[in-house]
Design a protein around this motif. Structure first.
Motif, PDB file in Angstrom:
ATOM      1  N   TRP C 279      40.902  44.571  35.916  1.00  0.00           N
ATOM      2  CA  TRP C 279      39.508  44.903  35.657  1.00  0.00           C
ATOM      3  C   TRP C 279      38.871  43.969  34.635  1.00  0.00           C
ATOM      4  N   LEU C 280      39.532  42.862  34.321  1.00  0.00           N
ATOM      5  CA  LEU C 280      38.955  41.954  33.341  1.00  0.00           C
ATOM      6  C   LEU C 280      37.851  41.125  33.982  1.00  0.00           C
ATOM      7  N   PRO C 281      36.768  40.893  33.236  1.00  0.00           N
ATOM      8  CA  PRO C 281      35.707  40.066  33.807  1.00  0.00           C
ATOM      9  C   PRO C 281      36.104  38.596  33.843  1.00  0.00           C
ATOM     10  N   PHE C 282      35.274  37.812  34.504  1.00  0.00           N
ATOM     11  CA  PHE C 282      35.578  36.413  34.730  1.00  0.00           C
ATOM     12  C   PHE C 282      35.024  35.615  33.553  1.00  0.00           C
ATOM     13  N   HIS C 283      35.900  35.086  32.737  1.00  0.00           N
ATOM     14  CA  HIS C 283      35.459  34.306  31.589  1.00  0.00           C
ATOM     15  C   HIS C 283      35.727  32.843  31.856  1.00  0.00           C
ATOM     16  N   LEU C 284      34.721  32.010  31.566  1.00  0.00           N
ATOM     17  CA  LEU C 284      34.904  30.578  31.753  1.00  0.00           C
ATOM     18  C   LEU C 284      35.084  29.921  30.401  1.00  0.00           C
ATOM     19  N   PHE C 285      36.252  29.381  30.167  1.00  0.00           N
ATOM     20  CA  PHE C 285      36.589  28.714  28.912  1.00  0.00           C
ATOM     21  C   PHE C 285      36.058  29.516  27.721  1.00  0.00           C
TER      22      PHE C 285
END
Lengths: 373, 165, 358
Positions: C279-285
């Motif tokens: 359920w973790l969101p999509f983090h970019l760097f």
């Protein structure tokens, strides 16, 4: 000497017989396969036909030649135009008349369109039998274009009764050539998709290569003609051996492959679709003007026996007419390609598994009403 | 020699995997491309589109006797269409009347068309010398009562153009 | 930001304060059971609807579009039809086993739902051997299939059940080994810890090549486990029969049907949790602005979105490829997937030791 079905005896208690009965989702029509299995392997296979025998040959004895054309549509309904053409040519040869060039060109155009439509339906049903259910819809979607062409000119999609002794029932619609050219451009773009979806697919190749190998001798012995025979190296295209209608005026290749397995029979049909597109392109712009129907006083074949062969989408159709000079035949008999193609299946399926039986019978492309007439 | 064969076999193993995966990806591309293009949907919403649905002119729907605006049809009871029909779907019932010049003539009483046995072969329409017949574009033939499939084609109160009364 | 733990704590503390421990425990279990069953039933119905719509789009047509706006009540109508069908009793069939078989299959798949984390704190039971528990429970489903085939007293059903049993047992190996790779990376079998280890990036990106290979193998083995897609020889209509569930009618057939779709959901949920970050969101760097926007969407939507993506992949497989024959299926597993899996596992172990992943 190969054992016949009558020699077989169920001595081994591990064998059991099942029926792929007349109602079954994968036999294309009402055909019954009696399969004797040991585990998953097929020991022998006996087809039982005759569930859709309607007495077409006997009914034809009471009808005149133009009237019996509508019965030939319903034999191999996927090559309806070609069946009509066979009877029409036989009667015309018997009477000694020749139709105009315009009629010959239009008859050949219809025959090639029918061949493409029939191979499209075969492709979609073959994919569906093997489990790729989307191929069914893609094949039918493309076939609708051809059926629209038929419907605009003849009025019906499947059983047209358009080609009659003496010419055609009516002239073609003014949109005929335009629609055919649109179809050729459309289908040339779609046909590579068929290859991408099914032909190159590794699952498909594993399921069809090396399955159901028919040698050239077996093809000749059983009389297997059409693309099924050409997939075994038996060069039997009537359009090349005894050309009729406009086939002497066009250039095309006869496609044979030497391997004889299910995959070769598949590839022969796909390549035939390309060849039919080439033939259509050569013919569609050059239709000569002329009459579409001969002025015949009466359609009567003189006394004697006459035979005509044509190449339907499934093989060689032969029409044999015995006439006593009247307006109806004394006896008419059809040598249908599906009847000969069916009975080779016992030889092909021995030793394979049930899943392969579906692939083999799909690749032989059987239309059951043609077997039973 | 055996080493070379083993290396070739291992190479073939990995090539099979690569070849298999790419062929599957190509197939998936075809279906995927249709998924993202809703404009390629070919379904027609029948029966909601009945108002705009138009069949082709030559479509062989149901046989009709052509009536003009004075309710006159062109049938002159020559019986050609009934003879041409391969399965007897046309029955012409006529009656004899005294003509003006004293000879008995046949005029049309009932033109019975059996839709249930018609095979839509189209031999009747071009055979009529008076061009009295045509196929219309009706394709919804399903009925709950079989007697409705026996139709009388000449409209009530119509008379024939061909007969000069 | 979104955390279900306080909410759940408040319910349990309320119950514990006002009632004796026995009743508090019982009522909380009943509430949980009802919740999971409702979720299971509704999701099962809508997965069937989603499959029909997706396959229709791939085939250039619309799916169900008449029953309800856009056809959303189609499966409910199908369910009512199945409930009203006559339950046919087979003479000479072992009636106890015949009736138990659908229940075994359904119970196995409902029990697996209990361990899946839907959001932070929204998990029925957080076992410290979570992944092992799910693998063990889904193996119980095989028993149901074999019993169904045997108890039907029909040679077609037995053939179908034997094929299906062989298939499921073989592919469980691949599923287990593929998951073992991620467990090696993460260092624990507990679901919440695996998700916690993905906070700086999902394992499919952090574990680069070996994790991607493990993902592909897991997807293939997962579709084979649930008798779906190109591996549905056991229940294909054009191969003679409907396999092990030929003799079942009405609601019992509905159980097998529903269990197949929910098994697909479970496989997809496991793939999401282990490979795609749960359920973790999509983090970019370290782009804080982007990450904050991504954080705003509730984790439940992230979870269901990723699961929907994996389910879409599984449906895409089914509607594009022809079926494999039983011997080709087993050859695929034992000759291709298993060796690659083992080599991949050794590689992953080596990478974890050397800390050569991100």
């Amino acid at each position: 000497m190969e054992e016949t079905l009558l020699d077989f005896d169920l001595r081994n208690k591990e064998e059991y017989i099942i029926n792929m009965g007349p109602q079954h989702p994968s036999t294309h029509g009402v055909l019954r396969f009696e399969v004797c299995l040991q585990g998953e392997q097929i020991k022998y296979l006996r087809p039982h036909c005759g569930y859709i025998h309607r007495g077409i040959e006997k009914m034809s004895e009471a009808l005149t030649y133009p009237q019996l054309i509508h019965l030939t549509d319903r034999m191999d309904y996927l090559s309806a135009h070609i069946n009509n053409e066979a009877v029409a040519l036989c009667v015309e040869n018997a009477m000694g008349v020749e139709v105009s060039d315009r009629v010959k060109y239009i008859r050949t155009i219809f025959a090639e369109l029918t061949r493409i439509a029939s191979h499209q339906l075969w492709w979609c049903a073959f994919g569906m039998d093997l489990g790729a259910l989307t191929t069914f819809f893609y094949g039918l979607r493309d076939r609708e274009h051809i059926l629209d062409i038929f419907e605009e000119t003849t009025g019906s999609r499947l059983t047209q009764s358009f080609i009659t002794p003496g010419g055609l029932m009516a002239d073609v619609h003014p949109n005929f050539q335009k629609r055919i050219k649109e179809f050729i451009t459309y289908f040339r773009k779609k046909l590579p998709e068929y290859d991408q979806l099914l032909t190159g697919n590794i699952i498909f190749r594993e399921r069809t290569k090396g399955i159901g190998i028919m040698s050239k001798e077996a093809a000749i012995d059983y009389g297997v003609t059409g693309p099924s025979g050409r997939g075994s190296g038996f060069s039997c295209d009537i359009r090349k051996i005894a050309p009729y209608s406009a086939y002497p005026f066009v250039k095309f290749n006869e496609i044979t492959l030497p391997d004889g397995d299910t995959y070769s029979r598949y590839v022969v049909r796909i390549k035939e679709m390309w060849e039919s597109l080439n033939i259509l392109e050569q013919l569609v712009d050059n239709i000569p003007q002329g009459p579409t129907m001969l002025e015949l006083k009466a359609v009567k074949a003189p006394k004697g026996e006459y035979y005509q062969r044509v190449e339907t989408a499934r093989g060689e159709l032969g029409v044999y007419i015995v006439s006593d000079g009247g307006p109806s035949p004394a006896r008419i008999h059809y040598r249908t390609p599906n009847f000969s193609n069916l009975f080779v299946i016992n030889k092909l399926a021995k030793g394979h598994k049930i899943a392969d039986l579906v692939a083999i019978s799909g690749s032989l492309d059987l239309v059951i009403p043609d077997i039973d007439r | 020699m055996a080493l070379l064969k083993t290396i070739k076999a291992i190479g073939k193993y990995f090539y099979n995997i690569y070849d298999g995966v790419t062929s599957l990806a190509r197939g998936m591309k075809v279906t995927g491309s249709y998924f993202v293009k809703p404009s390629t949907i070919v379904t027609q919403k029948y029966p909601e589109n009945r108002a705009t649905l138009k069949m082709f002119d030559n479509f062989k729907g149901e046989l009709q006797l052509i009536h003009d605006e004075n309710n006159k049809h062109s049938c002159n009871v020559c019986n050609t269409c009934a003879r041409k029909c391969p399965n007897g779907s046309i029955e012409i019932i006529y009656k004899k009347v005294e003509g003006a010049d004293g000879r008995t003539k046949k005029i049309l009483d009932k033109y019975v068309y059996h839709l249930e046995t018609c095979s839509f072969c189209g031999l009747c329409v071009p055979s009529c010398d008076e061009f009295a017949l045509k196929f219309d574009q009706e394709f919804e033939h399903a009925v709950f009562d079989r007697s409705k499939l026996t139709k009388v084609l000449n409209k009530p109160g119509s008379s024939s153009k061909a007969m000069k009364e | 930001m979104y955390d279900f733990t306080p909410f759940i704590e408040s319910i349990t503390s309320y119950l514990n304060e006002n009632l004796s421990p026995f009743w508090a425990g019982l009522i909380s279990m009943v509430l949980l059971g009802v919740g999971i069953l409702l979720f299971y039933a509704v999701l099962g119905l809508y997965l069937v609807y989603a499959e029909r719509k997706i396959c229709a789009r791939m085939q250039n047509r619309m799916g169900p579009n008449r029953v309800g706006p856009g056809g959303i009540f189609q499966t409910i109508a199908d369910l009512i039809k199945l409930l009203l069908k006559e339950l046919i009793y087979i003479r000479n069939a072992d009636s106890l086993l015949f009736n138990i078989a659908p229940f075994i299959v359904i119970v196995a798949s409902i029990m697996a739902i209990g361990a899946i984390p839907f959001a932070k704190g929204l998990q029925a039971v957080d076992l410290n051997i979570g992944v092992l528990y799910i693998l063990a429970i889904s193996s119980m489903g095989v028993i149901g299939i074999l019993i169904a085939g045997w108890a039907s007293n029909s040679k077609y059903s037995v053939i179908g059940a034997m094929r299906s049993g062989a298939q499921v047992i073989s592919y469980e190996l691949s599923v287990g080994l593929a998951l073992l790779g991620i467990i090696t990376f993460a260092g624990s079998m507990q679901f919440s810890e695996i998700i916690a280890s993905q906070e700086d990036g999902w394992w499919i990106f952090k574990g680069h090549i070996p994790a991607m290979i493990a993902f592909v193998i897991y997807l293939i083995a997962g579709t084979a486990e649930t008798n779906r897609g190109p591996f549905d020889l056991a229940e294909a209509e054009s191969e003679l029969t409907a396999g092990f569930h030929t003799e079942y009618s009405g609601i019992k057939f509905a159980f097998f049907f529903l269990a197949e779709y929910m098994n697909m959901f479970i496989i997809a949920a496991i793939a999401t949790t282990l490979f795609l970050g749960g359920w973790l969101p999509f983090h970019l760097f370290q782009w804080h602005g982007f990450n904050n926007v991504m954080d705003f969407i509730p984790p439940v939507f992230w979870f269901f979105g990723k699961t929907a993506f994996v389910i879409y992949l599984m449906m895409w497989f089914k509607w594009t490829f022809p079926r494999l024959r039983i011997d080709q299926l087993l050859a695929l597993e034992w000759k291709y997937l298993l060796p690659i899996n083992l080599m991949n596992l050794i590689l992953i172990a080596f990478l974890t030791l050397m800390k050569w992943h991100f």
